[in-house]
Design a protein around this motif. Sequence first.
Motif, PDB file in Angstrom:
ATOM      1  N   GLY A  42       0.796  -1.209   0.000  1.00  0.00           N
ATOM      2  CA  GLY A  42       0.000   0.000   0.000  1.00  0.00           C
ATOM      3  C   GLY A  42       0.837   1.272   0.000  1.00  0.00           C
ATOM      4  N   SER A  43       2.046   1.211  -0.540  1.00  0.00           N
ATOM      5  CA  SER A  43       2.945   2.374  -0.561  1.00  0.00           C
ATOM      6  C   SER A  43       2.807   3.200  -1.834  1.00  0.00           C
ATOM      7  CB  SER A  43       4.398   1.911  -0.423  1.00  0.00           C
ATOM      8  OG  SER A  43       4.732   1.006  -1.465  1.00  0.00           O
ATOM      9  N   ARG A  44       1.866   2.883  -2.665  1.00  0.00           N
ATOM     10  CA  ARG A  44       1.630   3.594  -3.930  1.00  0.00           C
ATOM     11  C   ARG A  44       2.850   3.546  -4.853  1.00  0.00           C
ATOM     12  NH1 ARG A  44      -3.814   4.358  -4.594  1.00  0.00           N
ATOM     13  NH2 ARG A  44      -4.732   4.860  -2.562  1.00  0.00           N
ATOM     14  N   THR A  45       3.431   2.368  -4.949  1.00  0.00           N
ATOM     15  CA  THR A  45       4.575   2.169  -5.849  1.00  0.00           C
ATOM     16  C   THR A  45       4.406   0.837  -6.586  1.00  0.00           C
ATOM     17  OG1 THR A  45       5.833   1.151  -4.033  1.00  0.00           O
ATOM     18  CG2 THR A  45       6.239   3.497  -4.463  1.00  0.00           C
ATOM     19  N   ASN A  46       4.763   0.855  -7.847  1.00  0.00           N
ATOM     20  CA  ASN A  46       4.744  -0.365  -8.651  1.00  0.00           C
ATOM     21  C   ASN A  46       6.163  -0.955  -8.599  1.00  0.00           C
ATOM     22  OD1 ASN A  46       4.212  -2.394 -10.467  1.00  0.00           O
ATOM     23  ND2 ASN A  46       3.949  -1.045 -12.242  1.00  0.00           N
ATOM     24  N   LYS A  47       6.418  -1.695  -7.541  1.00  0.00           N
ATOM     25  CA  LYS A  47       7.776  -2.142  -7.264  1.00  0.00           C
ATOM     26  C   LYS A  47       8.314  -3.064  -8.352  1.00  0.00           C
ATOM     27  CE  LYS A  47      10.505  -4.490  -3.738  1.00  0.00           C
ATOM     28  NZ  LYS A  47      10.478  -5.187  -2.419  1.00  0.00           N
ATOM     29  N   HIS A  48       7.517  -3.997  -8.822  1.00  0.00           N
ATOM     30  CA  HIS A  48       7.977  -4.999  -9.793  1.00  0.00           C
ATOM     31  C   HIS A  48       7.735  -4.570 -11.240  1.00  0.00           C
ATOM     32  CE1 HIS A  48       8.729  -7.805  -6.516  1.00  0.00           C
ATOM     33  NE2 HIS A  48       7.505  -7.522  -6.035  1.00  0.00           N
ATOM     34  N   ARG A  49       7.260  -3.342 -11.449  1.00  0.00           N
ATOM     35  CA  ARG A  49       7.091  -2.775 -12.791  1.00  0.00           C
ATOM     36  C   ARG A  49       6.159  -3.639 -13.662  1.00  0.00           C
ATOM     37  NH1 ARG A  49      12.311  -2.601 -11.284  1.00  0.00           N
ATOM     38  NH2 ARG A  49      13.191  -0.519 -10.879  1.00  0.00           N
ATOM     39  N   TYR A  50       4.930  -3.785 -13.193  1.00  0.00           N
ATOM     40  CA  TYR A  50       3.943  -4.564 -13.934  1.00  0.00           C
ATOM     41  C   TYR A  50       3.198  -3.656 -14.908  1.00  0.00           C
ATOM     42  CZ  TYR A  50       4.466  -8.451 -10.642  1.00  0.00           C
ATOM     43  OH  TYR A  50       4.947  -9.492  -9.892  1.00  0.00           O
ATOM     44  N   VAL A  51       2.855  -4.232 -16.075  1.00  0.00           N
ATOM     45  CA  VAL A  51       1.913  -3.630 -17.008  1.00  0.00           C
ATOM     46  C   VAL A  51       0.603  -4.392 -16.852  1.00  0.00           C
ATOM     47  CG1 VAL A  51       1.409  -3.103 -19.419  1.00  0.00           C
ATOM     48  CG2 VAL A  51       3.774  -3.036 -18.601  1.00  0.00           C
ATOM     49  N   VAL A  52      -0.487  -3.685 -16.588  1.00  0.00           N
ATOM     50  CA  VAL A  52      -1.766  -4.326 -16.276  1.00  0.00           C
ATOM     51  C   VAL A  52      -2.670  -4.241 -17.497  1.00  0.00           C
ATOM     52  CG1 VAL A  52      -3.778  -4.339 -14.767  1.00  0.00           C
ATOM     53  CG2 VAL A  52      -1.523  -3.742 -13.840  1.00  0.00           C
ATOM     54  N   ALA A  53      -3.125  -5.413 -17.984  1.00  0.00           N
ATOM     55  CA  ALA A  53      -4.098  -5.499 -19.073  1.00  0.00           C
ATOM     56  C   ALA A  53      -5.409  -5.991 -18.471  1.00  0.00           C
ATOM     57  CB  ALA A  53      -3.602  -6.447 -20.156  1.00  0.00           C
ATOM     58  N   CYS A  54      -6.325  -5.065 -18.276  1.00  0.00           N
ATOM     59  CA  CYS A  54      -7.557  -5.368 -17.551  1.00  0.00           C
ATOM     60  C   CYS A  54      -8.735  -4.713 -18.248  1.00  0.00           C
ATOM     61  CB  CYS A  54      -7.445  -4.888 -16.103  1.00  0.00           C
ATOM     62  SG  CYS A  54      -8.880  -5.258 -15.095  1.00  0.00           S
ATOM     63  N   GLN A  55      -9.891  -5.389 -18.221  1.00  0.00           N
ATOM     64  CA  GLN A  55     -11.105  -4.863 -18.820  1.00  0.00           C
ATOM     65  C   GLN A  55     -12.031  -4.191 -17.800  1.00  0.00           C
ATOM     66  OE1 GLN A  55     -10.103  -4.964 -22.117  1.00  0.00           O
ATOM     67  NE2 GLN A  55     -12.249  -5.456 -22.594  1.00  0.00           N
ATOM     68  N   ASP A  56     -11.707  -4.304 -16.530  1.00  0.00           N
ATOM     69  CA  ASP A  56     -12.571  -3.750 -15.474  1.00  0.00           C
ATOM     70  C   ASP A  56     -12.232  -2.271 -15.280  1.00  0.00           C
ATOM     71  OD1 ASP A  56     -14.194  -3.283 -13.352  1.00  0.00           O
ATOM     72  OD2 ASP A  56     -13.505  -5.000 -12.170  1.00  0.00           O
ATOM     73  N   ASN A  57     -13.231  -1.400 -15.442  1.00  0.00           N
ATOM     74  CA  ASN A  57     -13.013   0.037 -15.284  1.00  0.00           C
ATOM     75  C   ASN A  57     -12.664   0.407 -13.845  1.00  0.00           C
ATOM     76  OD1 ASN A  57     -13.566   0.612 -17.984  1.00  0.00           O
ATOM     77  ND2 ASN A  57     -15.773   0.725 -17.597  1.00  0.00           N
ATOM     78  N   GLU A  58     -13.242  -0.288 -12.887  1.00  0.00           N
ATOM     79  CA  GLU A  58     -12.959   0.009 -11.489  1.00  0.00           C
ATOM     80  C   GLU A  58     -11.508  -0.282 -11.139  1.00  0.00           C
ATOM     81  OE1 GLU A  58     -14.791  -1.125  -7.054  1.00  0.00           O
ATOM     82  OE2 GLU A  58     -15.539  -2.108  -8.877  1.00  0.00           O
ATOM     83  N   VAL A  59     -11.010  -1.378 -11.680  1.00  0.00           N
ATOM     84  CA  VAL A  59      -9.602  -1.728 -11.423  1.00  0.00           C
ATOM     85  C   VAL A  59      -8.664  -0.696 -12.050  1.00  0.00           C
ATOM     86  CG1 VAL A  59      -7.821  -3.470 -11.812  1.00  0.00           C
ATOM     87  CG2 VAL A  59     -10.154  -4.166 -11.246  1.00  0.00           C
ATOM     88  N   ARG A  60      -8.968  -0.265 -13.257  1.00  0.00           N
ATOM     89  CA  ARG A  60      -8.097   0.701 -13.938  1.00  0.00           C
ATOM     90  C   ARG A  60      -8.128   2.056 -13.245  1.00  0.00           C
ATOM     91  NH1 ARG A  60     -10.543  -1.177 -18.740  1.00  0.00           N
ATOM     92  NH2 ARG A  60     -11.393   0.902 -19.150  1.00  0.00           N
TER      93      ARG A  60
END
Length: 317
Positions: free
Chosen positions: A114-132
């Motif tokens: 919950g530190s607001r950092t993308n530590k592992h440098r993921y690219v997220v491919a998601c269809q859910d608007n809430e998640v994005r």
Amino acid sequence: MRGKRSKQYRKLMHQYGMTFGFREPYQVLVDAQMVQDAARFKMDLWPALERTLHGKVKPMITQCSMRHLYASKETPPAIVDKTKTYERRRCNHHTLEQPLSTLECLSSVVDPKGSRTNKHRYVVACQDNEVRSYLRSIPGVPLIYVHRSVMIMEPMAHATEHVRDKDEKSKFRAGLKGARGAITDTLKRKRDDEEEQSGSGSEQEEGRARSGAQSQEEASKKKKRKGPKGPNPLSVKKAKKRPAQENNKGVGKKDSGEGGTSNPAATINEDGTPAAQKRKRKRSHKSGKGADSNGPESEAHDAPSASAEGAGAAEED
């Protein structure tokens, strides 16, 4: 994919790489809905991701998303088998009876603390608007979704742009500080040089005078003066030899005996002028008188006696 959109995606990934350290192969987290929509639009997911991100891709799926695929009846078994080839990302939710929602699962994988950092440098491919919408609040998370059989990459979110601008300003300030340091170093060097020059001012003036004279000489040498050209040496008549030289050569040839030796002292005076040569005296012989068989030698001996007799006869008279 059109050229303009492709160019924008390439620039975006370059900015992510410069600011957040993204590199190939890109780790792409895929949810169950993305797999189903790609199968519905008859889209090969892996090559489409590589085209969008302009680089090699490593697709990853969480255990919760795989459980969602198994539970759904709309997903054909061929798609499920193909999804099994993706790398499995352990979210540590497999011990639960029911899988977590996509939002909870992906948020725990991208930002576990919950530190607001993308530590592992993921690219997220998601269809859910809430998640994005939730992942936009985390800086440095590229987001991809499919709309009408077209894969689209979202532009940078506000939080991501803020971090990028801050990083660029820090680099700019560091560059200014480095430039100021370089300027101060150059000023110090100039001061040291001026002090050295003031100590040896006379020597420098002499050196400058010498260098100025040398430069003037070089300039005068370089500048060729234009003037009338001389005659062609092949068309000019050769100069005649001096008469003294000709006389000396002629005398040497005449005075040379049978052996070929010459006597230059007899033909040339002390001051260097040629001496007058005595002509040989030729005597005319009388026919029938005083002629002797000895030839010219006897005539030479009898000549004084004849002259004496003539003188005595003149006295008697």
